[in-house]
Design a protein around this motif. Structure first.
Motif, PDB file in Angstrom:
ATOM      1  N   GLY A  12       5.484  -9.981  -5.782  1.00 21.64           N
ATOM      2  CA  GLY A  12       4.442  -9.023  -5.430  1.00 21.64           C
ATOM      3  C   GLY A  12       4.657  -7.655  -6.048  1.00 21.64           C
ATOM      4  N   PRO A  15       2.954  -1.650  -3.563  1.00 22.40           N
ATOM      5  CA  PRO A  15       3.877  -0.511  -3.471  1.00 22.40           C
ATOM      6  C   PRO A  15       5.301  -0.946  -3.133  1.00 22.40           C
ATOM      7  CG  PRO A  15       1.909  -0.129  -2.145  1.00 22.40           C
ATOM      8  CD  PRO A  15       1.781  -1.503  -2.696  1.00 22.40           C
ATOM      9  N   ALA A  16       5.455  -1.945  -2.238  1.00 21.47           N
ATOM     10  CA  ALA A  16       6.810  -2.355  -1.824  1.00 21.47           C
ATOM     11  C   ALA A  16       7.571  -2.982  -2.995  1.00 21.47           C
ATOM     12  CB  ALA A  16       6.716  -3.340  -0.651  1.00 21.47           C
ATOM     13  N   GLU A  35       3.771 -11.056 -10.166  1.00 22.37           N
ATOM     14  CA  GLU A  35       2.533 -10.638  -9.494  1.00 22.37           C
ATOM     15  C   GLU A  35       1.402 -11.596  -9.886  1.00 22.37           C
ATOM     16  OE1 GLU A  35       1.208  -8.230  -7.256  1.00 22.37           O
ATOM     17  OE2 GLU A  35      -0.616  -9.351  -7.760  1.00 22.37           O
ATOM     18  N   ARG A  36       0.685 -12.079  -8.873  1.00 21.32           N
ATOM     19  CA  ARG A  36      -0.333 -13.090  -9.192  1.00 21.32           C
ATOM     20  C   ARG A  36      -1.601 -12.500  -9.815  1.00 21.32           C
ATOM     21  NH1 ARG A  36      -3.054 -14.955  -3.460  1.00 21.32           N
ATOM     22  NH2 ARG A  36      -3.360 -12.858  -2.688  1.00 21.32           N
ATOM     23  N   ARG A  45      -6.909  -1.426  -7.072  1.00 22.97           N
ATOM     24  CA  ARG A  45      -7.121  -1.863  -5.684  1.00 22.97           C
ATOM     25  C   ARG A  45      -7.009  -0.658  -4.732  1.00 22.97           C
ATOM     26  NH1 ARG A  45      -3.587  -6.885  -4.509  1.00 22.97           N
ATOM     27  NH2 ARG A  45      -2.005  -5.356  -5.036  1.00 22.97           N
ATOM     28  N   ARG A  47      -6.778   1.226  -1.366  1.00 21.95           N
ATOM     29  CA  ARG A  47      -6.341   0.960   0.017  1.00 21.95           C
ATOM     30  C   ARG A  47      -5.888   2.254   0.682  1.00 21.95           C
ATOM     31  NH1 ARG A  47      -2.840  -4.520   0.163  1.00 21.95           N
ATOM     32  NH2 ARG A  47      -4.516  -6.038   0.173  1.00 21.95           N
ATOM     33  N   ALA A  48      -4.574   2.365   0.917  1.00 21.68           N
ATOM     34  CA  ALA A  48      -4.063   3.499   1.690  1.00 21.68           C
ATOM     35  C   ALA A  48      -4.146   4.800   0.902  1.00 21.68           C
ATOM     36  CB  ALA A  48      -2.614   3.225   2.061  1.00 21.68           C
ATOM     37  N   GLN A 105      -3.101   5.007  -2.850  1.00 21.33           N
ATOM     38  CA  GLN A 105      -2.090   3.962  -3.078  1.00 21.33           C
ATOM     39  C   GLN A 105      -2.140   3.452  -4.521  1.00 21.33           C
ATOM     40  OE1 GLN A 105      -1.897   0.922  -0.038  1.00 21.33           O
ATOM     41  NE2 GLN A 105      -1.467  -0.688  -1.494  1.00 21.33           N
ATOM     42  N   VAL A 129       3.260 -17.143  -7.539  1.00 15.75           N
ATOM     43  CA  VAL A 129       4.424 -17.869  -7.014  1.00 15.75           C
ATOM     44  C   VAL A 129       3.918 -18.920  -6.028  1.00 15.75           C
ATOM     45  CG1 VAL A 129       6.508 -17.658  -5.607  1.00 15.75           C
ATOM     46  CG2 VAL A 129       5.998 -15.948  -7.357  1.00 15.75           C
ATOM     47  N   ASP A 162       5.012  -9.825  -0.805  1.00 19.04           N
ATOM     48  CA  ASP A 162       3.754 -10.427  -1.255  1.00 19.04           C
ATOM     49  C   ASP A 162       2.609 -10.255  -0.261  1.00 19.04           C
ATOM     50  OD1 ASP A 162       5.287 -12.041   0.391  1.00 19.04           O
ATOM     51  OD2 ASP A 162       4.522 -13.908  -0.427  1.00 19.04           O
ATOM     52  N   ASP A 289       3.909  -5.496   4.077  1.00 20.91           N
ATOM     53  CA  ASP A 289       2.897  -6.289   4.779  1.00 20.91           C
ATOM     54  C   ASP A 289       3.302  -7.759   4.924  1.00 20.91           C
ATOM     55  OD1 ASP A 289       1.374  -4.017   4.916  1.00 20.91           O
ATOM     56  OD2 ASP A 289      -0.442  -4.898   4.070  1.00 20.91           O
ATOM     57  N   ALA A 299      -2.430   5.354   9.731  1.00 24.41           N
ATOM     58  CA  ALA A 299      -2.034   5.565   8.325  1.00 24.41           C
ATOM     59  C   ALA A 299      -0.566   5.184   8.096  1.00 24.41           C
ATOM     60  CB  ALA A 299      -2.305   7.010   7.897  1.00 24.41           C
ATOM     61  N   LYS A 300      -0.155   4.063   8.647  1.00 22.58           N
ATOM     62  CA  LYS A 300       1.271   3.717   8.590  1.00 22.58           C
ATOM     63  C   LYS A 300       1.616   2.562   7.640  1.00 22.58           C
ATOM     64  CE  LYS A 300       2.705   6.861  11.053  1.00 22.58           C
ATOM     65  NZ  LYS A 300       2.507   7.887  10.058  1.00 22.58           N
ATOM     66  N   GLY A 301       0.645   1.725   7.233  1.00 24.75           N
ATOM     67  CA  GLY A 301       0.978   0.498   6.505  1.00 24.75           C
ATOM     68  C   GLY A 301       1.822   0.726   5.258  1.00 24.75           C
ATOM     69  N   MET A 302       1.314   1.549   4.354  1.00 26.66           N
ATOM     70  CA  MET A 302       2.053   1.767   3.103  1.00 26.66           C
ATOM     71  C   MET A 302       3.364   2.510   3.377  1.00 26.66           C
ATOM     72  SD  MET A 302       0.941   3.538  -0.466  1.00 26.66           S
ATOM     73  CE  MET A 302       0.366   5.062   0.230  1.00 26.66           C
TER      74      MET A 302
HETATM   75  C1  LIG Z   1      -8.682  -0.796   3.884  1.00 26.48           C
HETATM   76  C2  LIG Z   1      -7.226  -0.462   4.043  1.00 26.48           C
HETATM   77  C3  LIG Z   1      -6.846   0.863   4.300  1.00 26.48           C
HETATM   78  C4  LIG Z   1      -5.509   1.174   4.464  1.00 26.48           C
HETATM   79  N1  LIG Z   1      -5.167   2.496   4.738  1.00 26.48           N
HETATM   80  C5  LIG Z   1      -3.857   2.820   4.858  1.00 26.48           C
HETATM   81  C6  LIG Z   1      -3.438   4.206   5.043  1.00 26.48           C
HETATM   82  O1  LIG Z   1      -4.253   5.131   5.118  1.00 26.48           O
HETATM   83  N2  LIG Z   1      -2.109   4.471   5.107  1.00 26.48           N
HETATM   84  C7  LIG Z   1      -1.178   3.489   5.016  1.00 26.48           C
HETATM   85  O2  LIG Z   1       0.038   3.793   5.063  1.00 26.48           O
HETATM   86  N3  LIG Z   1      -1.523   2.177   4.844  1.00 26.48           N
HETATM   87  C8  LIG Z   1      -2.834   1.817   4.744  1.00 26.48           C
HETATM   88  N4  LIG Z   1      -3.203   0.510   4.504  1.00 26.48           N
HETATM   89  C9  LIG Z   1      -2.154  -0.518   4.425  1.00 26.48           C
HETATM   90  C10 LIG Z   1      -1.516  -0.571   3.056  1.00 26.48           C
HETATM   91  O3  LIG Z   1      -2.480  -0.700   2.054  1.00 26.48           O
HETATM   92  C11 LIG Z   1      -0.533  -1.756   3.030  1.00 26.48           C
HETATM   93  O4  LIG Z   1       0.304  -1.635   4.126  1.00 26.48           O
HETATM   94  C12 LIG Z   1       0.269  -1.776   1.723  1.00 26.48           C
HETATM   95  O5  LIG Z   1      -0.540  -2.230   0.671  1.00 26.48           O
HETATM   96  C13 LIG Z   1       1.498  -2.689   1.866  1.00 26.48           C
HETATM   97  O6  LIG Z   1       2.138  -2.797   0.626  1.00 26.48           O
HETATM   98  P1  LIG Z   1       2.895  -4.123   0.225  1.00 26.48           P
HETATM   99  O7  LIG Z   1       3.472  -3.854  -1.125  1.00 26.48           O
HETATM  100  O8  LIG Z   1       3.757  -4.571   1.320  1.00 26.48           O
HETATM  101  O9  LIG Z   1       1.745  -5.248   0.135  1.00 26.48           O
HETATM  102  P2  LIG Z   1       0.520  -5.369  -0.854  1.00 26.48           P
HETATM  103  O10 LIG Z   1       0.032  -4.027  -1.269  1.00 26.48           O
HETATM  104  O11 LIG Z   1      -0.447  -6.292  -0.188  1.00 26.48           O
HETATM  105  O12 LIG Z   1       1.108  -6.083  -2.141  1.00 26.48           O
HETATM  106  C14 LIG Z   1       1.426  -7.445  -2.170  1.00 26.48           C
HETATM  107  C15 LIG Z   1       1.304  -7.936  -3.598  1.00 26.48           C
HETATM  108  O13 LIG Z   1       1.754  -9.279  -3.679  1.00 26.48           O
HETATM  109  C16 LIG Z   1       0.894  -9.997  -4.532  1.00 26.48           C
HETATM  110  N5  LIG Z   1       1.024 -11.420  -4.182  1.00 26.48           N
HETATM  111  C17 LIG Z   1       0.605 -12.057  -3.049  1.00 26.48           C
HETATM  112  N6  LIG Z   1       0.899 -13.356  -3.087  1.00 26.48           N
HETATM  113  C18 LIG Z   1       1.543 -13.575  -4.267  1.00 26.48           C
HETATM  114  C19 LIG Z   1       2.068 -14.752  -4.892  1.00 26.48           C
HETATM  115  N7  LIG Z   1       2.017 -15.949  -4.298  1.00 26.48           N
HETATM  116  N8  LIG Z   1       2.628 -14.630  -6.108  1.00 26.48           N
HETATM  117  C20 LIG Z   1       2.706 -13.419  -6.737  1.00 26.48           C
HETATM  118  N9  LIG Z   1       2.200 -12.278  -6.187  1.00 26.48           N
HETATM  119  C21 LIG Z   1       1.622 -12.362  -4.978  1.00 26.48           C
HETATM  120  C22 LIG Z   1      -0.472  -9.408  -4.208  1.00 26.48           C
HETATM  121  O14 LIG Z   1      -1.421  -9.668  -5.233  1.00 26.48           O
HETATM  122  C23 LIG Z   1      -0.128  -7.935  -4.088  1.00 26.48           C
HETATM  123  O15 LIG Z   1      -0.207  -7.255  -5.310  1.00 26.48           O
HETATM  124  C24 LIG Z   1      -4.525   0.162   4.343  1.00 26.48           C
HETATM  125  C25 LIG Z   1      -4.900  -1.154   4.070  1.00 26.48           C
HETATM  126  C26 LIG Z   1      -6.228  -1.474   3.921  1.00 26.48           C
HETATM  127  C27 LIG Z   1      -6.604  -2.915   3.622  1.00 26.48           C
END
Ligand SMILES: Cc1cc2nc3c(=O)[nH]c(=O)nc-3n(C[C@H](O)[C@H](O)[C@H](O)COP(=O)(O)OP(=O)(O)OC[C@H]3O[C@@H](n4cnc5c(N)ncnc54)[C@H](O)[C@@H]3O)c2cc1C
Length: 392
Positions: A12, A15-16, A35-36, A45, A47-48, A105, A129, A162, A289, A299-302
């Motif tokens: 994935g 951001p993480a 990354e898929r 994309r 989002r946050a 984000q 993956v 992911d 996530d 506003a905590k997810g990212m």
């Molecule tokens: C509408 C919306 C508003 C938000 N607002 C906020 C905010 O204001 N503040 C805040 O802190 N958070 C916010 N969030 C949450 C924040 O966007 C997520 O918490 C953040 O994206 C988490 O990051 P991550 O890297 O864990 O996961 P993700 O950003 O989901 O990244 C996961 C990655 O893995 C990839 N992936 C998945 N499966 C596979 C696979 N099988 N093989 C290869 N790659 C794969 C995906 O394509 C993706 O690129 C919001 C979310 C949404 C949907």
């Protein structure tokens, strides 16, 4: 078949995953990011957009903060609107000068990708993956499929970054993980509009017709949300209806109407709280996530995702460079304590700001809101959690 060997395979490029790849590279730990989606897709994309005080400082310390500091918008307060009145929560005054930074984000994702590719690193885009093997054995194996090749990566550890419902949690026997979940009876309709922000600070509004949030991404782009029934679809919301409803919920007698402009992006997101524990299963480490979801009201997810990575990167470096496994053993417990605090805060904000069908619940919500704006203690807790929960 592309056959690779690395120390850490990262699934994935959100951001993480991207921040983990960056931190490991800085310490000389070899890693591969898979990354898929395409590079264009992840860079666009939306989002946050709210980055906490401690997380922004951390990003700067590790060399990812230059554009964030230059282009991010620094906010010292937020507004709460309810009962047709506006109240300001003075975040900085209540937290000894802390602030939040508004920075999309997708901009952070672009910065991290540019850093990695700019110094000779690689990201395997368009590779999905499909399988993780050997998670409890001496070596893990990640298998995926790209546009042309099959990919196989042998590694010491897999970082499951992911996102929700990803392959990482699916690769572990269900009995090894506990899943705690809550679904809320509303969704958020979010838009990104080419419109200059109407106000300087974010506005969280509880109106009898529903929740609304005013936020911004830059001096010319606004990000707005409406709480809507979970059964609503985008087809039910014309541009005119969206703007009309935003104006009803967000404006008071004294406040200006919301600036309108072309809508560039729109989506409906279900509101959920999820915690999956533990965050480590043998050679698999879950982060972001993939392991927890919060409703976006706080506003905590990212921020949580980046907070996990700060802990995980140090733990992997200690293990892989010095053979010290203690931080890795403590990884799940260390993160979960902070994760549950974020779950609690996000749940508090969500429950307080979305009017209910139940009159008793509505009375409680309004009492909580009044407490948050009239007692310094309640306002301070809100401000500290909003500004810097991951740095507390
Ligand atoms: C509408 C919306 C508003 C938000 N607002 C906020 C905010 O204001 N503040 C805040 O802190 N958070 C916010 N969030 C949450 C924040 O966007 C997520 O918490 C953040 O994206 C988490 O990051 P991550 O890297 O864990 O996961 P993700 O950003 O989901 O990244 C996961 C990655 O893995 C990839 N992936 C998945 N499966 C596979 C696979 N099988 N093989 C290869 N790659 C794969 C995906 O394509 C993706 O690129 C919001 C979310 C949404 C949907």
């Amino acid at each position: 078949m592309k056959d690779l060997r690395t120390q850490v395979a990262i699934v994935g490029a959100g951001p993480a995953g991207l921040l983990l790849g960056h931190l490991l590279r800085q310490h000389g730990v070899d890693n591969v990011i898979v990354e898929r989606r395409s590079r264009e897709y992840v860079e666009q994309r939306v989002r946050a957009g709210v980055i906490e005080f401690g997380i922004a400082n951390f990003l700067e310390e590790v060399g990812v903060g230059q554009r964030l500091r230059r282009e991010g918008l620094t906010h010292h307060g937020v507004e709460l609107r309810f009962d047709h009145q506006t109240h300001r929560v003075a975040l900085s005054d209540l937290t000894e000068g802390k602030t939040i930074t508004v920075y999309g984000q997708q901009e952070l994702v672009k910065d991290l990708i540019a850093l990695r590719l700019g110094d000779g690193g690689e990201i395997l885009f368009d590779v999905e993956v499909s399988e993780l093997d050997g998670l409890s054995g001496p070596q893990a194996v990640v298998r995926g499929k790209g546009l042309e090749d099959e990919v196989r990566i042998e590694c010491d550890y897999v970082a499951g970054c992911d996102g929700s419902f990803g392959v990482a949690t699916r690769s572990v026997p269900a009995s090894a993980l506990r899943r705690h979940e809550r679904t809320y009876p509303f969704s958020w309709l979010g838009i990104l509009a080419q419109a200059a922000p109407t106000t300087e600070e974010l506005i969280y509004a509880r109106h009898e017709r529903g929740f609304a949030l005013y936020s911004m991404r830059s001096p010319s782009v606004s990000r707005l949300y409406l709480g809507v029934p979970p059964t609503d679809t985008l087809e039910m919301w014309s541009d005119d209806r969206i703007w009309e409803e935003l104006n009803v919920r967000l404006t008071t007698e004294e406040s200006p109407k919301v600036n309108e402009g072309p809508i560039m992006e729109r989506s409906i997101t279900a509101m959920r709280s999820v915690v999956i524990e533990p965050m480590r299963c043998g050679r698999l480490l879950l982060a972001g996530d993939a392991s927890h979801i919060v409703p976006p009201t706080g506003a905590k997810g990212m921020n949580l995702a980046l907070g996990d990575i700060r802990v995980l990167a140090s733990a992997l470096v200690a293990q892989l460079l010095e053979g010290d496994e203690r931080l890795l053993d403590a990884y799940s417990a260390t993160c979960l304590e902070r994760v549950w605090r974020a779950e609690e805060f996000s749940n508090y904000m969500t429950q307080m700001l979305h009017p209910s069908d139940d009159d008793f619940e509505n009375g409680v919500q309004r009492a909580r809101l009044r407490q948050a704006v009239t007692t310094r203690e309640a306002a301070t807790v809100l401000a500290r959690n909003y500004c810097d929960l991951n740095g507390l």
